[in-house]
Enzyme design. Structure first.
Site, PDB file in Angstrom:
ATOM      1  N   HIS A   1      -3.306  -5.087   1.740  1.00 39.84           N
ATOM      2  CA  HIS A   1      -2.603  -5.293   3.013  1.00 39.84           C
ATOM      3  C   HIS A   1      -2.574  -6.781   3.378  1.00 39.84           C
ATOM      4  O   HIS A   1      -3.451  -7.230   4.125  1.00 39.84           O
ATOM      5  CB  HIS A   1      -3.338  -4.559   4.137  1.00 39.84           C
ATOM      6  CG  HIS A   1      -3.145  -3.088   4.143  1.00 39.84           C
ATOM      7  ND1 HIS A   1      -2.257  -2.455   4.979  1.00 39.84           N
ATOM      8  CD2 HIS A   1      -3.719  -2.111   3.418  1.00 39.84           C
ATOM      9  CE1 HIS A   1      -2.295  -1.152   4.775  1.00 39.84           C
ATOM     10  NE2 HIS A   1      -3.184  -0.918   3.832  1.00 39.84           N
TER      11      HIS A   1
ATOM     12  N   GLU B   1      -0.912  -8.265   5.473  1.00 41.10           N
ATOM     13  CA  GLU B   1      -0.692  -8.476   6.915  1.00 41.10           C
ATOM     14  C   GLU B   1      -1.990  -8.432   7.707  1.00 41.10           C
ATOM     15  O   GLU B   1      -2.014  -8.788   8.881  1.00 41.10           O
ATOM     16  CB  GLU B   1       0.315  -7.436   7.452  1.00 41.10           C
ATOM     17  CG  GLU B   1      -0.232  -6.040   7.701  1.00 41.10           C
ATOM     18  CD  GLU B   1      -0.433  -5.206   6.428  1.00 41.10           C
ATOM     19  OE1 GLU B   1      -0.310  -5.746   5.310  1.00 41.10           O
ATOM     20  OE2 GLU B   1      -0.736  -4.004   6.578  1.00 41.10           O
TER      21      GLU B   1
ATOM     22  N   CYS C   1       0.822  -1.201   0.000  1.00 40.26           N
ATOM     23  CA  CYS C   1       0.000   0.000   0.000  1.00 40.26           C
ATOM     24  C   CYS C   1       0.868   1.267   0.000  1.00 40.26           C
ATOM     25  O   CYS C   1       1.483   1.567  -1.013  1.00 40.26           O
ATOM     26  CB  CYS C   1      -1.005  -0.067   1.141  1.00 40.26           C
ATOM     27  SG  CYS C   1      -2.452   0.954   0.840  1.00 40.26           S
TER      28      CYS C   1
HETATM   29  N1  GLN Z   1      -3.564   6.442   1.044  1.00 40.26           N
HETATM   30  C1  GLN Z   1      -2.256   6.106   1.564  1.00 40.26           C
HETATM   31  C2  GLN Z   1      -1.156   6.861   0.818  1.00 40.26           C
HETATM   32  O1  GLN Z   1      -1.417   7.504  -0.132  1.00 40.26           O
HETATM   33  C3  GLN Z   1      -2.005   4.630   1.493  1.00 40.26           C
HETATM   34  C4  GLN Z   1      -2.998   3.913   2.350  1.00 40.26           C
HETATM   35  C5  GLN Z   1      -2.476   2.675   3.010  1.00 40.26           C
HETATM   36  O2  GLN Z   1      -1.278   2.422   3.091  1.00 40.26           O
HETATM   37  N2  GLN Z   1      -3.390   1.900   3.529  1.00 40.26           N
HETATM   38  O3  GLN Z   1      -0.044   6.796   1.202  1.00 40.26           O
END
Ligand code: GLN
Length: 187
Positions: free
Chosen positions: A170, A172, A79
């Site tokens: 994610h 995890e 992410c």
């Molecule tokens: N929206 C976050 C970003 O732009 C990422 C979101 C996340 O890691 N769950 O960094």
């Protein structure tokens, strides 16, 4: 085997628990001195990429970590971690970070309503994997050499390029340890 987890912000504790459950050691990277020890792999967790990018620079960890990744240290970016690895951020052109993964990502790409969702999709080499997305990016395009591991509704959500694995979701947060297993195999 020792895995370093960037622990300045975001969902690092869940990664550490998962890696330990799989039998590897973990170290937290919180300051410059932590980066100087030996480790066999690196996890960049989810969270807020702008905050993590700023802290990496303020704490003087950015350069040494970028060099290690560029030299082939296995890395799993989830992410926000995927955003940190990406060569380009389409909706934030001036703000890319390590740029070691030749993909273009779109941040917060699912918009407000679909900001968070859960699904199950196939990951190449693994099979059906539960996927939790939280204000996630997706990958808009990849350059040659990038292997697409998974897509959801025609949007690329997991890739591998050499020793780098990036996921928009994610792994995890779900009760499935096979993405981490794939990463440990790489390490
Ligand atoms: N929206 C976050 C970003 O732009 C990422 C979101 C996340 O890691 N769950 O960094």
């Amino acid at each position: 085997m020792k895995i370093a987890v960037l622990a300045v912000q975001g969902a690092f504790a869940e990664h550490i628990a998962r890696i330990r459950a799989l039998g590897a050691d973990c170290v937290e990277l919180r300051q410059r001195a932590d980066v100087e020890q030996h480790f066999d792999g690196l996890i960049l967790p989810g969270g807020e990429s702008t905050v993590q990018g700023k802290m990496l620079r303020d704490l003087h960890m950015f350069g040494p970590l970028r060099d290690k990744i560029a030299q082939g240290l296995p890395v799993l970016g989830t992410c926000a971690g995927l955003i940190l690895l990406a060569e380009q951020i389409s909706n934030d052109e001036r703000r890319a970070y390590f740029r070691t993964l030749p993909v273009r990502v779109c941040r917060n790409a699912y918009g407000r309503q679909l900001g968070s969702f859960h699904t199950v999709e196939t990951v190449a080499g693994i099979g059906s994997v539960p996927m939790t997305f939280i204000r996630a990016p997706y990958i808009e395009s990849t350059r040659p050499g990038v292997e697409i591991l998974a897509s959801v509704d025609d949007k690329i959500v997991a890739v591998r390029y050499g020793n780098q694995i990036g996921t928009a979701f994610h792994p995890e947060l779900d009760a499935d340890d096979r993405m981490h297993g794939m990463f440990l195999d790489l390490c």
